[in-house]
Motif scaffolding. Structure first.
Motif, mmCIF file in Angstrom:
data_model
loop_
_atom_site.group_PDB
_atom_site.id
_atom_site.type_symbol
_atom_site.label_atom_id
_atom_site.label_comp_id
_atom_site.label_asym_id
_atom_site.label_seq_id
_atom_site.Cartn_x
_atom_site.Cartn_y
_atom_site.Cartn_z
ATOM 1 N N UNK A 4 39.500 -54.005 9.198
ATOM 2 C CA UNK A 4 38.458 -54.337 8.229
ATOM 3 C C UNK A 4 37.145 -53.782 8.766
ATOM 4 N N UNK A 5 36.529 -52.867 8.017
ATOM 5 C CA UNK A 5 35.372 -52.121 8.507
ATOM 6 C C UNK A 5 34.182 -52.257 7.558
ATOM 7 N N UNK A 6 32.998 -52.272 8.161
ATOM 8 C CA UNK A 6 31.744 -52.225 7.404
ATOM 9 C C UNK A 6 31.000 -50.972 7.844
ATOM 10 N N UNK A 7 30.507 -50.185 6.898
ATOM 11 C CA UNK A 7 29.776 -48.960 7.220
ATOM 12 C C UNK A 7 28.462 -48.895 6.463
ATOM 13 N N UNK A 8 27.420 -48.428 7.161
ATOM 14 C CA UNK A 8 26.138 -48.078 6.541
ATOM 15 C C UNK A 8 25.461 -49.264 5.865
ATOM 16 N N UNK A 9 25.664 -50.470 6.398
ATOM 17 C CA UNK A 9 25.022 -51.622 5.777
ATOM 18 C C UNK A 9 23.612 -51.760 6.330
ATOM 19 N N UNK A 161 36.626 -56.071 12.014
ATOM 20 C CA UNK A 161 36.962 -55.366 13.253
ATOM 21 C C UNK A 161 35.868 -54.396 13.690
ATOM 22 N N UNK A 162 35.215 -53.775 12.739
ATOM 23 C CA UNK A 162 34.138 -52.814 13.051
ATOM 24 C C UNK A 162 32.996 -53.039 12.070
ATOM 25 N N UNK A 163 31.786 -53.142 12.605
ATOM 26 C CA UNK A 163 30.599 -53.405 11.790
ATOM 27 C C UNK A 163 29.511 -52.406 12.163
ATOM 28 N N UNK A 164 29.067 -51.631 11.187
ATOM 29 C CA UNK A 164 27.964 -50.690 11.380
ATOM 30 C C UNK A 164 26.772 -51.174 10.559
ATOM 31 N N UNK A 165 25.731 -51.618 11.264
ATOM 32 C CA UNK A 165 24.509 -52.116 10.639
ATOM 33 C C UNK A 165 23.377 -51.156 10.953
ATOM 34 N N UNK A 186 27.960 -62.203 18.233
ATOM 35 C CA UNK A 186 27.949 -60.967 19.036
ATOM 36 C C UNK A 186 28.913 -61.025 20.209
ATOM 37 N N UNK A 187 29.321 -62.222 20.631
ATOM 38 C CA UNK A 187 30.233 -62.356 21.764
ATOM 39 C C UNK A 187 31.618 -61.793 21.458
ATOM 40 N N UNK A 188 31.921 -61.612 20.182
ATOM 41 C CA UNK A 188 33.226 -61.088 19.781
ATOM 42 C C UNK A 188 33.296 -59.565 19.835
ATOM 43 N N UNK A 189 32.158 -58.910 20.095
ATOM 44 C CA UNK A 189 32.085 -57.468 19.903
ATOM 45 C C UNK A 189 31.470 -56.736 21.097
ATOM 46 N N UNK A 190 31.880 -55.484 21.247
ATOM 47 C CA UNK A 190 31.144 -54.530 22.073
ATOM 48 C C UNK A 190 30.105 -53.888 21.159
ATOM 49 N N UNK A 191 28.847 -53.870 21.586
ATOM 50 C CA UNK A 191 27.765 -53.415 20.721
ATOM 51 C C UNK A 191 27.105 -52.175 21.314
ATOM 52 N N UNK A 192 26.958 -51.143 20.484
ATOM 53 C CA UNK A 192 26.260 -49.921 20.888
ATOM 54 C C UNK A 192 25.080 -49.700 19.949
ATOM 55 N N UNK A 193 23.998 -49.202 20.513
ATOM 56 C CA UNK A 193 22.776 -48.958 19.749
ATOM 57 C C UNK A 193 22.426 -47.484 19.811
ATOM 58 N N UNK A 196 17.470 -43.266 15.778
ATOM 59 C CA UNK A 196 17.401 -42.030 14.999
ATOM 60 C C UNK A 196 15.956 -41.582 14.834
ATOM 61 N N UNK A 197 15.709 -40.264 14.775
ATOM 62 C CA UNK A 197 14.352 -39.778 14.502
ATOM 63 C C UNK A 197 13.800 -40.256 13.165
ATOM 64 N N UNK A 198 14.672 -40.666 12.254
ATOM 65 C CA UNK A 198 14.196 -41.164 10.960
ATOM 66 C C UNK A 198 13.507 -42.513 11.077
ATOM 67 N N UNK A 199 13.684 -43.185 12.220
ATOM 68 C CA UNK A 199 13.075 -44.488 12.428
ATOM 69 C C UNK A 199 14.041 -45.640 12.342
ATOM 70 N N UNK A 200 15.271 -45.400 11.872
ATOM 71 C CA UNK A 200 16.248 -46.472 11.789
ATOM 72 C C UNK A 200 17.005 -46.581 13.104
ATOM 73 N N UNK A 201 17.637 -47.729 13.306
ATOM 74 C CA UNK A 201 18.478 -47.966 14.475
ATOM 75 C C UNK A 201 19.879 -48.324 14.005
ATOM 76 N N UNK A 202 20.879 -47.598 14.515
ATOM 77 C CA UNK A 202 22.265 -47.851 14.157
ATOM 78 C C UNK A 202 22.879 -48.789 15.207
ATOM 79 N N UNK A 203 23.423 -49.907 14.749
ATOM 80 C CA UNK A 203 24.113 -50.849 15.619
ATOM 81 C C UNK A 203 25.591 -50.829 15.254
ATOM 82 N N UNK A 204 26.445 -50.540 16.247
ATOM 83 C CA UNK A 204 27.880 -50.489 16.030
ATOM 84 C C UNK A 204 28.531 -51.631 16.782
#
Length: 208
Positions: A4-9, A161-165, A186-193, A196-204
């Motif tokens: 179950x995946x979330x993308x580009x939220x 299972x995977x969340x992209x915010x 957040x304890x359930x996940x490995x989180x990567x940050x 972006x030059x656009x000013x947004x931050x991608x959290x996986x």
């Protein structure tokens, strides 16, 4: 088992995934398109757009997805269920191209659209909806498409299972928040940050 995946939220700095005052001509309420301008600037959205980190993330939206689950608030504005002709906010050929399961207390017969999208309407729990969507997806994954209330419910049930915010540098002040009631998730996940030059931050968030 499929994921179950979330993308580009996209959410604002103060955690809102949509603004207040949604209506037929304001799908995201007073937020307008401010949460999604980063996406509109990419090659994925339009030829000639940027090919940087934002495009890399947004390109992951479709591959391997066999079904989507969305909430009533993503399918339409408040009161859409009172309009028997309402078929979603994306025109005759929606961008999903898979079975889409809409979680709503106002069910109706399935709607087959152009391009392979069929909307099915379920009044059920997140776990039961995911089981149904997995059967439709076959050996592919299920995308949890939003809005914030639905994603929050799936996170609370430990089903994602995977969340992209994507954190967008705007303050909305009102609307519907993503993170309310999810202390410690957040304890359930490995989180990567990734910035972006656009000013947004991608959290996986990837399930640990």
């Amino acid at each position: 088992m499929s994921l179950a995946r979330v993308h580009n939220f996209s959410i604002s700095l103060d955690g809102f995934g949509t603004g207040a005052g949604q209506g037929p001509d304001a799908h995201f309420g007073h937020a307008g398109d401010r949460l999604h301008q980063w996406m509109f600037a990419t090659q994925w959205w339009e030829a000639g757009g940027t090919a940087g980190v934002d495009d890399v993330f947004v390109q992951r939206h479709d591959p391997g997805i066999g079904a989507e689950i969305m909430g009533a608030g993503k399918f339409g504005h408040p009161g859409w269920h009172e309009d028997p002709d309402w078929k979603g906010a994306w025109g005759p050929n929606p961008p999903f191209h898979t079975p889409v399961f809409v979680l709503t207390h106002h069910t109706r017969p399935s709607i087959e659209m152009e391009g392979g999208t069929t909307f099915h309407f379920l009044d059920t729990s997140p776990a039961e909806a995911l089981e149904t969507a997995r059967k439709a997806a076959g050996d592919q994954d299920v995308r949890i498409g939003g809005g914030p209330t639905v994603i929050r419910e799936f996170l609370a049930a430990r089903l994602i299972d995977h969340l992209h915010v994507v954190v967008v540098p705007v303050l909305l002040g009102r609307g519907v928040r993503l993170w309310d009631g999810l202390e410690g998730v957040e304890k359930d996940y490995k989180i990567e940050q990734t910035s972006s030059p656009s000013g947004v931050t991608h959290l996986s968030f990837t399930r640990a």
